[in-house]
Design a protein around this motif. Structure first.
Motif, PDB file in Angstrom:
ATOM      1  N   LEU A  93      26.982   0.075 -51.652  1.00 42.21           N
ATOM      2  CA  LEU A  93      26.450  -0.064 -52.801  1.00 42.21           C
ATOM      3  C   LEU A  93      25.599  -1.517 -52.543  1.00 42.21           C
ATOM      4  O   LEU A  93      25.893  -2.456 -53.156  1.00 42.21           O
ATOM      5  CB  LEU A  93      27.507  -0.391 -54.048  1.00 42.21           C
ATOM      6  CG  LEU A  93      28.237   0.948 -54.338  1.00 42.21           C
ATOM      7  CD1 LEU A  93      29.075   0.633 -55.372  1.00 42.21           C
ATOM      8  CD2 LEU A  93      27.403   1.915 -54.903  1.00 42.21           C
ATOM      9  N   VAL A  94      24.535  -1.672 -51.782  1.00 40.94           N
ATOM     10  CA  VAL A  94      24.063  -2.761 -51.434  1.00 40.94           C
ATOM     11  C   VAL A  94      22.983  -3.219 -52.379  1.00 40.94           C
ATOM     12  O   VAL A  94      22.383  -2.151 -53.185  1.00 40.94           O
ATOM     13  CB  VAL A  94      23.191  -2.461 -50.095  1.00 40.94           C
ATOM     14  CG1 VAL A  94      22.157  -3.648 -49.717  1.00 40.94           C
ATOM     15  CG2 VAL A  94      24.185  -2.141 -48.857  1.00 40.94           C
ATOM     16  N   GLN A  95      22.959  -4.422 -52.650  1.00 39.17           N
ATOM     17  CA  GLN A  95      21.880  -4.995 -53.694  1.00 39.17           C
ATOM     18  C   GLN A  95      20.716  -5.614 -52.741  1.00 39.17           C
ATOM     19  O   GLN A  95      20.758  -6.627 -52.256  1.00 39.17           O
ATOM     20  CB  GLN A  95      22.751  -6.137 -54.271  1.00 39.17           C
ATOM     21  CG  GLN A  95      23.868  -5.645 -55.192  1.00 39.17           C
ATOM     22  CD  GLN A  95      24.753  -6.675 -56.170  1.00 39.17           C
ATOM     23  OE1 GLN A  95      24.458  -8.035 -55.697  1.00 39.17           O
ATOM     24  NE2 GLN A  95      25.064  -6.342 -57.030  1.00 39.17           N
ATOM     25  N   LYS A  96      19.629  -4.911 -52.971  1.00 40.25           N
ATOM     26  CA  LYS A  96      18.651  -5.067 -52.252  1.00 40.25           C
ATOM     27  C   LYS A  96      17.613  -6.375 -53.143  1.00 40.25           C
ATOM     28  O   LYS A  96      17.401  -5.898 -54.325  1.00 40.25           O
ATOM     29  CB  LYS A  96      17.605  -4.120 -52.013  1.00 40.25           C
ATOM     30  CG  LYS A  96      16.141  -4.642 -51.546  1.00 40.25           C
ATOM     31  CD  LYS A  96      16.317  -4.869 -49.862  1.00 40.25           C
ATOM     32  CE  LYS A  96      15.111  -4.964 -49.514  1.00 40.25           C
ATOM     33  NZ  LYS A  96      14.893  -6.009 -48.246  1.00 40.25           N
ATOM     34  N   VAL A  97      17.457  -7.702 -52.849  1.00 41.24           N
ATOM     35  CA  VAL A  97      17.061  -8.697 -53.561  1.00 41.24           C
ATOM     36  C   VAL A  97      15.372  -8.521 -53.768  1.00 41.24           C
ATOM     37  O   VAL A  97      14.814  -8.341 -52.803  1.00 41.24           O
ATOM     38  CB  VAL A  97      17.216  -9.794 -52.816  1.00 41.24           C
ATOM     39  CG1 VAL A  97      16.632 -11.209 -53.863  1.00 41.24           C
ATOM     40  CG2 VAL A  97      18.736 -10.359 -52.858  1.00 41.24           C
ATOM     41  N   ILE A  98      15.042  -8.458 -54.924  1.00 41.56           N
ATOM     42  CA  ILE A  98      13.688  -8.519 -55.567  1.00 41.56           C
ATOM     43  C   ILE A  98      12.985  -9.802 -55.671  1.00 41.56           C
ATOM     44  O   ILE A  98      11.868 -10.000 -55.118  1.00 41.56           O
ATOM     45  CB  ILE A  98      13.528  -7.515 -56.539  1.00 41.56           C
ATOM     46  CG1 ILE A  98      14.075  -5.979 -56.436  1.00 41.56           C
ATOM     47  CG2 ILE A  98      11.933  -7.521 -56.721  1.00 41.56           C
ATOM     48  CD1 ILE A  98      13.524  -5.276 -55.153  1.00 41.56           C
ATOM     49  N   GLU A  99      13.978 -10.516 -56.087  1.00 46.67           N
ATOM     50  CA  GLU A  99      13.345 -11.871 -56.527  1.00 46.67           C
ATOM     51  C   GLU A  99      14.833 -12.833 -56.606  1.00 46.67           C
ATOM     52  O   GLU A  99      15.635 -12.369 -57.196  1.00 46.67           O
ATOM     53  CB  GLU A  99      12.915 -11.992 -58.102  1.00 46.67           C
ATOM     54  CG  GLU A  99      12.267 -13.317 -58.309  1.00 46.67           C
ATOM     55  CD  GLU A  99      11.415 -13.306 -59.476  1.00 46.67           C
ATOM     56  OE1 GLU A  99      10.578 -14.070 -59.825  1.00 46.67           O
ATOM     57  OE2 GLU A  99      11.797 -12.574 -60.414  1.00 46.67           O
ATOM     58  N   ILE A 100      14.504 -13.796 -56.331  1.00 45.39           N
ATOM     59  CA  ILE A 100      15.719 -15.128 -56.505  1.00 45.39           C
ATOM     60  C   ILE A 100      14.874 -15.894 -57.189  1.00 45.39           C
ATOM     61  O   ILE A 100      13.932 -16.614 -57.235  1.00 45.39           O
ATOM     62  CB  ILE A 100      16.075 -15.759 -55.029  1.00 45.39           C
ATOM     63  CG1 ILE A 100      16.860 -14.677 -54.239  1.00 45.39           C
ATOM     64  CG2 ILE A 100      17.092 -16.966 -55.443  1.00 45.39           C
ATOM     65  CD1 ILE A 100      16.952 -15.132 -52.697  1.00 45.39           C
ATOM     66  N   ARG A 101      15.880 -16.398 -58.289  1.00 43.17           N
ATOM     67  CA  ARG A 101      15.298 -17.636 -59.035  1.00 43.17           C
ATOM     68  C   ARG A 101      16.497 -18.819 -59.189  1.00 43.17           C
ATOM     69  O   ARG A 101      17.385 -18.329 -58.837  1.00 43.17           O
ATOM     70  CB  ARG A 101      15.235 -17.315 -60.379  1.00 43.17           C
ATOM     71  CG  ARG A 101      13.783 -16.563 -60.585  1.00 43.17           C
ATOM     72  CD  ARG A 101      13.447 -16.350 -62.032  1.00 43.17           C
ATOM     73  NE  ARG A 101      12.268 -15.449 -62.410  1.00 43.17           N
ATOM     74  CZ  ARG A 101      11.695 -15.333 -63.334  1.00 43.17           C
ATOM     75  NH1 ARG A 101      12.067 -16.028 -64.384  1.00 43.17           N
ATOM     76  NH2 ARG A 101      10.486 -14.513 -63.481  1.00 43.17           N
ATOM     77  N   ILE A 102      16.301 -19.896 -59.189  1.00 44.74           N
ATOM     78  CA  ILE A 102      17.147 -21.108 -59.314  1.00 44.74           C
ATOM     79  C   ILE A 102      16.984 -21.771 -60.667  1.00 44.74           C
ATOM     80  O   ILE A 102      15.646 -21.869 -61.132  1.00 44.74           O
ATOM     81  CB  ILE A 102      17.177 -21.930 -58.104  1.00 44.74           C
ATOM     82  CG1 ILE A 102      18.588 -22.782 -58.230  1.00 44.74           C
ATOM     83  CG2 ILE A 102      15.723 -22.804 -58.040  1.00 44.74           C
ATOM     84  CD1 ILE A 102      18.843 -23.051 -56.526  1.00 44.74           C
ATOM     85  N   ASP A 103      17.909 -22.196 -61.475  1.00 47.67           N
ATOM     86  CA  ASP A 103      17.645 -22.806 -62.672  1.00 47.67           C
ATOM     87  C   ASP A 103      17.036 -24.328 -62.668  1.00 47.67           C
ATOM     88  O   ASP A 103      17.112 -24.747 -61.384  1.00 47.67           O
ATOM     89  CB  ASP A 103      18.931 -22.850 -63.650  1.00 47.67           C
ATOM     90  CG  ASP A 103      20.121 -23.600 -63.177  1.00 47.67           C
ATOM     91  OD1 ASP A 103      20.144 -24.074 -61.958  1.00 47.67           O
ATOM     92  OD2 ASP A 103      20.738 -23.981 -64.222  1.00 47.67           O
TER      93      ASP A 103
END
Length: 169
Positions: A93-103
């Protein structure tokens, strides 16, 4: 005539997080200067990139954040097992990252991911077998638990076998 092959820029094997110097740098600059807590962790909210559904909230240490950025797949720090884990390494159940945001103050990360189907399941994120780790509701005023997801996406026994449950009492 030049017959040499064009050179490609190699993918960096390590990533450098910047020191936190000023409020302006942290809040509006271009430096990635995450603020890890006293345990060396940063909170990570993970949502489905297509639907916006919250899938899970986890934690990352610097290595997990670095591996996530460099690999494009979600890595977390397991507080219960005290180990780095690549989401989906055992379940598929891999999570492929589409976008990373930081607050704004760089003390929380938001991953927007696409989910892979596991060996024995449809796309999901929760080790209990539901699509999202937020499969239950809490009623206002009474505090009673209900279920937003009425059926499991997969059977955890088929996926994880005899692996110990990561939930601690």
């Amino acid at each position: 005539m030049n017959t040499s092959k064009p050179t490609q820029t190699p993918t960096p094997q390590t990533l450098h997080f910047e020191s936190r110097i000023s409020v302006e740098q942290v809040e509006e600059g271009y430096d990635l200067a995450p603020k890890f807590d006293r345990d060396g962790l940063i909170t990570c909210v993970t949502t489905d990139a297509a639907t916006g559904e919250v899938l899970m909230v986890g934690y990352m240490n610097p290595e997990a954040l670095e591996r996530t950025i460099l690999s494009g797949e979600a890595h977390y720090w397991s507080r219960s097992r005290q180990v780095l884990w690549h989401k989906g390494a055992s379940s598929g159940l891999v999570q492929k990252v589409i976008e990373i945001r930081i607050d704004d103050d760089q003390d929380a990360v938001w991953l927007r991911v696409s989910l892979s189907a596991g060996i024995h399941s449809a796309p999901a994120s929760c080790h209990v077998g539901y699509r999202s780790c937020f499969y239950r509701t809490v009623a206002l005023q009474s505090g009673k638990i209900g279920y937003a997801e009425t059926e499991k996406t997969f059977d955890p026994k088929l996926v994880y076998g005899d692996a110990p449950n990561p939930t601690l009492l």
